[in-house]
Motif scaffolding. Structure first.
Motif, PDB file in Angstrom:
ATOM      1  N   ILE A 323       0.929  -1.311  -0.032  1.00 65.86           N
ATOM      2  CA  ILE A 323       0.058   0.100   0.028  1.00 65.86           C
ATOM      3  C   ILE A 323       0.853   1.303  -0.165  1.00 65.86           C
ATOM      4  O   ILE A 323       0.699   2.214  -0.714  1.00 65.86           O
ATOM      5  N   GLU A 324       2.021   1.314   1.100  1.00 65.71           N
ATOM      6  CA  GLU A 324       2.716   2.448   0.886  1.00 65.71           C
ATOM      7  C   GLU A 324       3.697   2.653  -0.357  1.00 65.71           C
ATOM      8  O   GLU A 324       3.617   3.728  -0.864  1.00 65.71           O
ATOM      9  N   SER A 325       4.145   1.470  -0.831  1.00 64.55           N
ATOM     10  CA  SER A 325       4.755   1.574  -2.086  1.00 64.55           C
ATOM     11  C   SER A 325       3.998   2.179  -3.304  1.00 64.55           C
ATOM     12  O   SER A 325       4.347   2.669  -4.371  1.00 64.55           O
ATOM     13  N   GLY A 326       2.539   1.725  -3.179  1.00 64.86           N
ATOM     14  CA  GLY A 326       1.659   1.925  -4.431  1.00 64.86           C
ATOM     15  C   GLY A 326       1.479   3.514  -4.308  1.00 64.86           C
ATOM     16  O   GLY A 326       1.386   4.337  -5.149  1.00 64.86           O
ATOM     17  N   ILE A 327       1.382   4.246  -3.110  1.00 64.80           N
ATOM     18  CA  ILE A 327       1.058   5.528  -2.856  1.00 64.80           C
ATOM     19  C   ILE A 327       2.452   6.089  -3.499  1.00 64.80           C
ATOM     20  O   ILE A 327       2.469   7.282  -4.128  1.00 64.80           O
ATOM     21  N   VAL A 328       3.729   5.773  -3.085  1.00 65.00           N
ATOM     22  CA  VAL A 328       4.943   6.225  -3.509  1.00 65.00           C
ATOM     23  C   VAL A 328       4.861   6.460  -4.918  1.00 65.00           C
ATOM     24  O   VAL A 328       5.379   7.296  -5.674  1.00 65.00           O
ATOM     25  N   LEU A 329       4.750   5.074  -5.704  1.00 65.62           N
ATOM     26  CA  LEU A 329       4.610   4.881  -7.210  1.00 65.62           C
ATOM     27  C   LEU A 329       3.788   5.593  -7.851  1.00 65.62           C
ATOM     28  O   LEU A 329       4.029   6.309  -8.909  1.00 65.62           O
ATOM     29  N   ALA A 330       2.595   6.024  -7.157  1.00 65.74           N
ATOM     30  CA  ALA A 330       1.662   6.970  -7.702  1.00 65.74           C
ATOM     31  C   ALA A 330       1.926   8.444  -7.576  1.00 65.74           C
ATOM     32  O   ALA A 330       1.967   9.135  -8.570  1.00 65.74           O
ATOM     33  N   LEU A 331       2.883   8.604  -6.545  1.00 64.50           N
ATOM     34  CA  LEU A 331       3.365   9.995  -6.634  1.00 64.50           C
ATOM     35  C   LEU A 331       4.490  10.235  -7.423  1.00 64.50           C
ATOM     36  O   LEU A 331       4.708  11.254  -8.332  1.00 64.50           O
ATOM     37  N   THR A 332       5.204   9.175  -7.929  1.00 63.36           N
ATOM     38  CA  THR A 332       6.271   9.498  -8.782  1.00 63.36           C
ATOM     39  C   THR A 332       5.600   9.734 -10.124  1.00 63.36           C
ATOM     40  O   THR A 332       6.427  10.312 -10.848  1.00 63.36           O
ATOM     41  N   ALA A 333       4.552   8.732 -10.508  1.00 62.79           N
ATOM     42  CA  ALA A 333       3.918   9.024 -11.582  1.00 62.79           C
ATOM     43  C   ALA A 333       3.579  10.381 -11.934  1.00 62.79           C
ATOM     44  O   ALA A 333       3.452  10.923 -13.104  1.00 62.79           O
ATOM     45  N   VAL A 334       2.929  11.003 -10.761  1.00 65.15           N
ATOM     46  CA  VAL A 334       2.385  12.245 -11.023  1.00 65.15           C
ATOM     47  C   VAL A 334       3.449  13.387 -11.366  1.00 65.15           C
ATOM     48  O   VAL A 334       3.408  14.079 -12.083  1.00 65.15           O
ATOM     49  N   LEU A 335       4.442  13.205 -10.418  1.00 67.84           N
ATOM     50  CA  LEU A 335       5.773  14.137 -10.816  1.00 67.84           C
ATOM     51  C   LEU A 335       6.371  13.941 -12.016  1.00 67.84           C
ATOM     52  O   LEU A 335       6.785  15.003 -12.593  1.00 67.84           O
ATOM     53  N   THR A 336       6.421  12.754 -12.776  1.00 64.66           N
ATOM     54  CA  THR A 336       6.721  12.479 -13.912  1.00 64.66           C
ATOM     55  C   THR A 336       5.996  13.198 -15.018  1.00 64.66           C
ATOM     56  O   THR A 336       6.562  13.773 -15.805  1.00 64.66           O
TER      57      THR A 336
END
Length: 348
Positions: A323-336
């Motif tokens: 769950i935490e990794s999913g949040i972090v990866l979603a934030l990564t995608a948004v920033l990209t």
């Protein structure tokens, strides 16, 4: 510092040698040539990262082997300092000896995985774009019929692949070691700050986030040192913030204990909250009678009949991690996505 493009003897760039604009010197296409150039520009960091991952993996393998031999020799599997397991009676001295020998190496391995995203943010993500923009070397490539979005894609694709591969490999080896060394015997549990940040997909997700933050900050700030500072600060804020909400990413389990029952959870359970429960089933905080003169009388007044503990069992580890990794990866995608929008807006 390696520049973005090499000029020929006549001052013309690679495009001049190839009127069709489809290939670079040495047979590389425009995008392939950019990827090759990124590899050359950051080969020192890639080499250091590879060396660190290799050293960490070897260290984890050696630590696992030695710790497993110690545990087998002293029959410590599943034993802790204070254990309710009958077969662990009389093993306290051996557990102490194990922790004296192996806690420090384990903490160093955990710290490496915890700090890896920060180092990636500082020395790869932050300079990746900011150094090019600060020196102006990106302009040469952008004038050779290489679009800004393709340039940004080439600049970020290879570092992202290297970071993904390196952190995944190191995290996998660490998890393999943790199966033997972690939890009860060592006293370093999955829910600790170091333990959680080192296991499974968590360090991989944070490493990719570090790269994305550095790229976006570099595009906006265009100054290498300033970008490094902002990227470091952003990584610390994100890690601290998610660490604070981590216990609430998944509903806890509540265990109730009768008045004369020993209130104790398994060693690998993550205690999140505790207090008292009443006849009606209501939960009261454990501080409800803290300042009362008559403690027992206060409990009777509130109709307390036992204690409760809210906790995450060890089975919650991997769901919480994903769950935490999913949040972090979603934030990564948004920033990209934001980084590519910024690039398109500034350079067309």
């Amino acid at each position: 510092m390696t520049t973005t493009a090499h000029l020929g003897a006549n001052g013309a760039g690679p495009a001049a040698a190839d009127p069709g604009g489809t290939r670079e010197a040495g047979g590389r296409g425009r995008l392939g040539g950019l990827v090759w150039l990124v590899r050359r520009q950051h080969r020192l960091f890639f080499g250091v990262l590879l060396a660190a991952v290799t050293a960490g993996a070897v260290g984890c393998a050696v630590l696992r082997s030695r710790a497993a031999a110690f545990i087998d020799a002293h029959h410590l599997d599943g034993c802790s300092m204070i254990s309710l397991v009958p077969r662990c009676d009389g093993t306290q001295d051996a557990v102490n000896a194990f922790r004296s020998a192996y806690t420090r190496p384990l903490e160093l391995a955990e710290a490496e995985l915890l700090l890896l995203p920060v180092l990636i943010a500082l020395f790869l993500g932050a300079p990746l774009i900011a150094r090019e923009l600060e020196a102006g070397t990106h302009q040469l490539v952008l004038t050779q019929s290489v679009g800004p979005l393709r340039w940004l894609a080439a600049k970020t694709a290879l570092p992202a692949l290297v970071v993904l591969t390196a952190t995944t490999a190191l995290s996998a080896v660490f998890a393999w070691m943790w199966q033997v060394v972690g939890d009860e015997v060592s006293g370093s549990y999955w829910y600790s700050t170091l333990g959680f940040a080192s296991l499974g997909p968590v360090p991989v997700a944070y490493s990719l986030l570090a790269l994305a933050i550095g790229v976006l900050a570099g595009l906006r700030l265009r100054r290498t040192v300033l970008t490094m500072g902002v990227t470091l600060g952003a990584m610390v804020v994100v890690q601290v913030a998610l660490g604070q909400i981590r216990p609430y990413l998944l509903p806890t389990r509540s265990t109730e204990f009768a008045p004369k029952e020993s209130a104790q959870l398994p060693d690998n359970a993550w205690l999140v909250g505790q207090g008292y429960y009443t006849r009606s089933g209501a939960h009261l905080p454990d501080t409800i009678c803290e300042s009362a003169g008559d403690y027992e009388g206060c409990l009777r007044t509130h109709h307390v009949v036992g204690q409760y503990m809210d906790h995450h069992p060890v089975s919650h580890h991997w769901p919480l991690a994903w769950i935490e990794s999913g949040i972090v990866l979603a934030l990564t995608a948004v920033l990209t996505v934001i980084a590519f929008r910024v690039m398109r807006r500034r350079h067309g």
